[in-house]
Design a protein around this motif. Structure first.
Motif, mmCIF file in Angstrom:
data_model
loop_
_atom_site.group_PDB
_atom_site.id
_atom_site.type_symbol
_atom_site.label_atom_id
_atom_site.label_comp_id
_atom_site.label_asym_id
_atom_site.label_seq_id
_atom_site.Cartn_x
_atom_site.Cartn_y
_atom_site.Cartn_z
ATOM 1 N N MET A 176 0.826 -1.206 0.000
ATOM 2 C CA MET A 176 0.000 0.000 0.000
ATOM 3 C C MET A 176 0.863 1.260 0.000
ATOM 4 N N VAL A 177 1.947 1.240 0.755
ATOM 5 C CA VAL A 177 2.867 2.385 0.765
ATOM 6 C C VAL A 177 3.456 2.577 -0.632
ATOM 7 N N ASP A 178 3.923 1.500 -1.245
ATOM 8 C CA ASP A 178 4.508 1.599 -2.588
ATOM 9 C C ASP A 178 3.480 2.103 -3.596
ATOM 10 N N GLY A 179 2.259 1.572 -3.515
ATOM 11 C CA GLY A 179 1.201 2.025 -4.418
ATOM 12 C C GLY A 179 0.876 3.496 -4.223
ATOM 13 N N THR A 180 0.882 3.945 -2.978
ATOM 14 C CA THR A 180 0.573 5.346 -2.680
ATOM 15 C C THR A 180 1.694 6.260 -3.145
ATOM 16 N N LEU A 181 2.937 5.868 -2.927
ATOM 17 C CA LEU A 181 4.064 6.667 -3.420
ATOM 18 C C LEU A 181 4.007 6.781 -4.948
ATOM 19 N N GLY A 182 3.709 5.664 -5.610
ATOM 20 C CA GLY A 182 3.580 5.696 -7.065
ATOM 21 C C GLY A 182 2.462 6.612 -7.514
ATOM 22 N N ARG A 183 1.337 6.580 -6.814
ATOM 23 C CA ARG A 183 0.210 7.451 -7.164
ATOM 24 C C ARG A 183 0.567 8.917 -6.951
ATOM 25 N N LEU A 184 1.219 9.238 -5.830
ATOM 26 C CA LEU A 184 1.565 10.636 -5.549
ATOM 27 C C LEU A 184 2.460 11.231 -6.632
ATOM 28 N N LYS A 185 3.274 10.394 -7.256
ATOM 29 C CA LYS A 185 4.151 10.905 -8.318
ATOM 30 C C LYS A 185 3.361 11.363 -9.538
ATOM 31 N N THR A 186 2.088 11.013 -9.614
ATOM 32 C CA THR A 186 1.265 11.434 -10.755
ATOM 33 C C THR A 186 0.398 12.651 -10.424
ATOM 34 N N THR A 187 0.543 13.194 -9.202
ATOM 35 C CA THR A 187 -0.338 14.294 -8.785
ATOM 36 C C THR A 187 0.395 15.628 -8.788
ATOM 37 N N CYS A 188 -0.363 16.687 -9.033
ATOM 38 C CA CYS A 188 0.238 18.026 -9.010
ATOM 39 C C CYS A 188 0.578 18.455 -7.591
ATOM 40 N N PHE A 189 -0.246 18.075 -6.615
ATOM 41 C CA PHE A 189 -0.020 18.511 -5.236
ATOM 42 C C PHE A 189 1.035 17.678 -4.519
ATOM 43 N N GLY A 190 1.237 16.425 -4.953
ATOM 44 C CA GLY A 190 2.165 15.533 -4.266
ATOM 45 C C GLY A 190 3.528 15.459 -4.908
ATOM 46 N N ARG B 227 3.420 15.374 5.024
ATOM 47 C CA ARG B 227 3.409 14.624 6.294
ATOM 48 C C ARG B 227 3.552 13.119 6.033
ATOM 49 N N PHE B 228 2.888 12.652 4.996
ATOM 50 C CA PHE B 228 3.007 11.241 4.612
ATOM 51 C C PHE B 228 4.453 10.918 4.234
ATOM 52 N N LEU B 229 5.043 11.735 3.378
ATOM 53 C CA LEU B 229 6.406 11.489 2.911
ATOM 54 C C LEU B 229 7.411 11.514 4.053
ATOM 55 N N ALA B 230 7.188 12.400 5.027
ATOM 56 C CA ALA B 230 8.124 12.528 6.152
ATOM 57 C C ALA B 230 8.226 11.242 6.963
ATOM 58 N N ALA B 231 7.186 10.408 6.911
ATOM 59 C CA ALA B 231 7.183 9.155 7.672
ATOM 60 C C ALA B 231 7.863 8.017 6.918
ATOM 61 N N MET B 232 8.189 8.227 5.648
ATOM 62 C CA MET B 232 8.755 7.166 4.815
ATOM 63 C C MET B 232 10.265 7.338 4.681
ATOM 64 N N PRO B 233 11.041 6.293 4.911
ATOM 65 C CA PRO B 233 12.497 6.434 4.755
ATOM 66 C C PRO B 233 12.886 6.933 3.366
ATOM 67 N N GLU B 234 12.184 6.465 2.340
ATOM 68 C CA GLU B 234 12.511 6.862 0.973
ATOM 69 C C GLU B 234 11.915 8.211 0.594
ATOM 70 N N GLY B 235 11.173 8.829 1.523
ATOM 71 C CA GLY B 235 10.480 10.068 1.198
ATOM 72 C C GLY B 235 11.193 11.329 1.614
ATOM 73 N N VAL B 236 12.369 11.232 2.270
ATOM 74 C CA VAL B 236 13.002 12.426 2.826
ATOM 75 C C VAL B 236 13.432 13.409 1.743
ATOM 76 N N GLY B 237 14.126 12.928 0.700
ATOM 77 C CA GLY B 237 14.529 13.828 -0.384
ATOM 78 C C GLY B 237 13.326 14.418 -1.100
ATOM 79 N N TRP B 238 12.337 13.613 -1.290
ATOM 80 C CA TRP B 238 11.091 14.049 -1.927
ATOM 81 C C TRP B 238 10.401 15.093 -1.047
ATOM 82 N N ALA B 239 10.381 14.861 0.257
ATOM 83 C CA ALA B 239 9.765 15.817 1.188
ATOM 84 C C ALA B 239 10.499 17.151 1.127
ATOM 85 N N ASP B 240 11.797 17.112 0.963
ATOM 86 C CA ASP B 240 12.590 18.336 0.860
ATOM 87 C C ASP B 240 12.133 19.163 -0.344
ATOM 88 N N ARG B 241 11.957 18.501 -1.491
ATOM 89 C CA ARG B 241 11.476 19.200 -2.701
ATOM 90 C C ARG B 241 10.047 19.699 -2.512
#
Length: 199
Positions: free
Chosen positions: A111-125, A143-157
């Motif tokens: 579910m996390v992987d599916g959600t990360l993949g979906r967010l990459k297709t959104t303007c807000f995410g 807030r979602f990205l901040a909880a994911m180890p792979e989301g830190v660089g993405w959260a920065d952007r």
């Protein structure tokens, strides 16, 4: 999800049996396909795809409930005006809680992987859109990205455009951003690594 969220925000913890019970409850609450397709038709996004067949602006696991015909408030202290905010806050907060409680569960990981993949297709995410409630939905994504180890660089952007808009609102003619937005913004910052949260 809302109760678990508030409990964790207030510094609460859960024993392993409680984590397993909450995880099982939330996984069993995944919306069925009929409900999802009905929601997508209702928001004029058939199949949850944009006109180009790429963007998935709406949830893929959890369609929010309506209580007395009102959109659900999660931990954002405001009533969402759009489905983009209400639906995404419901799903992102739920999957975030699942990850915090059971990060090694294979269903949660999918579910996390599916959600990360979906967010990459959104303007807000992913696209940095901060217009209207996309700003609020972007905070939920942050807030979602901040909880994911792979989301830190993405959260920065993600944080750059949000900081610019909120900082601009706070300095414009001495008027700050709405208190409700600031409440959630500070919550997001409190959950980021210190180097990202510094203003």
């Amino acid at each position: 999800m809302v109760k678990a969220n508030h409990h964790l925000i207030m510094g609460g913890t859960y024993a392993e049996p409680q984590k397993a019970s909450i995880t099982a409850d939330l996984i069993s609450a995944v919306s069925d396909e009929r409900r999802k397709q009905s929601f997508y038709r209702g928001v004029r996004y058939p199949g949850n795809l944009d006109a180009g067949g790429q963007g998935r602006m709406y949830p893929i696991y959890y369609i929010p409930p309506y209580i007395d015909n009102k959109k659900l408030q999660t931990v954002i202290p405001m009533s969402p005006k759009t489905h983009i905010l209400s639906a995404n806050s419901f799903e992102l907060e739920t999957v975030r809680i699942l990850h915090l409680l059971s990060p090694d569960d294979p269903t949660v990981r999918a579910m996390v992987d599916g959600t990360l993949g979906r967010l990459k297709t959104t303007c807000f995410g992913y696209g940095g859109c901060t217009v209207g409630e996309c700003l609020h939905a972007g905070l939920v994504a942050l807030r979602f990205l901040a909880a994911m180890p792979e989301g830190v660089g993405w959260a920065d952007r993600q944080l750059g455009p949000i900081k610019a808009v909120i900082g601009g609102r706070a300095s414009a003619r001495g008027r700050g951003a709405p208190a409700r937005l600031m409440h959630y913004y500070w919550l997001c910052l409190s959950e980021l690594p210190p180097r990202l949260a510094e203003l």
